[in-house]
Motif scaffolding. Sequence first.
Motif, mmCIF file in Angstrom:
data_model
loop_
_atom_site.group_PDB
_atom_site.id
_atom_site.type_symbol
_atom_site.label_atom_id
_atom_site.label_comp_id
_atom_site.label_asym_id
_atom_site.label_seq_id
_atom_site.Cartn_x
_atom_site.Cartn_y
_atom_site.Cartn_z
ATOM 1 N N ARG A 99 0.805 -1.081 0.095
ATOM 2 C CA ARG A 99 -0.084 -0.062 -0.057
ATOM 3 C C ARG A 99 0.762 0.984 0.056
ATOM 4 N NH1 ARG A 99 -2.913 -0.877 4.197
ATOM 5 N NH2 ARG A 99 -2.065 0.391 5.619
ATOM 6 N N ASP A 100 0.521 2.134 -1.107
ATOM 7 C CA ASP A 100 1.367 3.325 -1.089
ATOM 8 C C ASP A 100 2.997 3.102 -1.220
ATOM 9 O OD1 ASP A 100 -0.963 4.702 -0.586
ATOM 10 O OD2 ASP A 100 -0.641 5.024 1.500
ATOM 11 N N GLY A 101 3.055 2.153 -1.919
ATOM 12 C CA GLY A 101 4.751 1.684 -2.371
ATOM 13 C C GLY A 101 5.226 0.915 -1.194
ATOM 14 N N SER A 102 4.719 0.952 -0.154
ATOM 15 C CA SER A 102 5.186 0.248 1.041
ATOM 16 C C SER A 102 4.619 -1.144 1.318
ATOM 17 C CB SER A 102 5.302 0.971 2.188
ATOM 18 O OG SER A 102 6.064 2.233 2.296
#
Length: 296
Positions: A99-102
Motif C-alpha cells: 500500500r502506497d509503495g510500502s
Amino acid sequence: SRVTVLGDSFVFGVSLLDGETLTAQIQEAAGDRFEVVNVSIPGYGTGQEIVLLQELLSGGFETGKRLLLIFFANDIQDNLGVTYAEMKRDGRRPVYEVRDGSLRFTPPEKPKRGAVRTIGTFVRGSVFASFVRYRLEIFVHDHAWLLNAFERIGLSIGLPRIPGIVAGWYGDPWEERWMRTREILAYLAGYVRGLGEIDLTIAYMPSPFQVDTFFQDFIVNARSEDPRYEEFLADVDRPQRLLADLCAEEDLLFYDATPLLRRESEKQLLYFPKEGHLNETGNRLVAAELALLLTH
C-alpha cells in the motif's frame, strides 16, 4: 561468493536431516564455487520472508550477489493470513499487502493462554508414529493398484480436505488472491534492485498434485464433488505460468521445477505423501539444477 536462499518449510527442510535439505544439497552440488545460506522459517509466506530479509539486512547480514526466493503454491494463502483449505482468516497469521509503495501488514492476534497438549497431539507428533505413517504412505504410493482394489469392494479413499493449491489458485476470487501476492513479489523485485548489484531469482516448487499422477488421481476421482477440481485439471500449471509472466515483466530469472519433477516422479517417490514437501530425493534433483543455474 554467497547465495542466499529465502523461503518457508520447503527451504527449511521439515522432516529432513541436515544434509538432505535443499540448500545443503545445492551446496554439495556447487562445491566451493559459492557459499549457500539458508534463510527460512516454516509457515512463512512471501511477505514474512521479505520482512525477515529486511531485518537481517538492517543487522548487517550480507546476501551476496545472488538472492534465490523459493515460492510454493501455498504462499498465496500465507500472504492473506488464511487457512490453506477453508480459506478462512487465521488469527495466528499476519496479513500482508503493498500500500502506497510500502509493504504493510496486520499483525496476528495474541495467542490464547491455557492451551492443552492432548495425548492425541502427542501421538501424532511422535517420531515413531511419523516414521510408521510415512512407510505406509510410501507403500500405498508404490502400489497404487490398491486404491482401485479398494474402490471395487466399495471402500473409497478420498482426499481428507481440498488441497491447498486448489483452494488458493482456483475458484472465485482467485484473481484477487493472486494480485495480492503478485504485488508483494513486484515489491520484492523493486526492493532488491534498490540494494544494488544483487540478482534475484524466483524458483517455483510445484505441489505434488501438479506433479505426481498418484496424487492427481484423487482429484480426478473427486472432480464431481467440487467445481474447483475441474478448474484445476483444466489448468494445472496456472501458478507457475503467472509467476513466469511476472518475472518476465520484472526482468527476473525464473526457474520452474515442475518439468524435472514430473519426469522423475514416474520413476520414484519425490514427496512425503502426507505433508507434501519434497523428500531427500526430490531435493537432490532440484538442487542439482539450481546449482547449475546459480553458477552462470
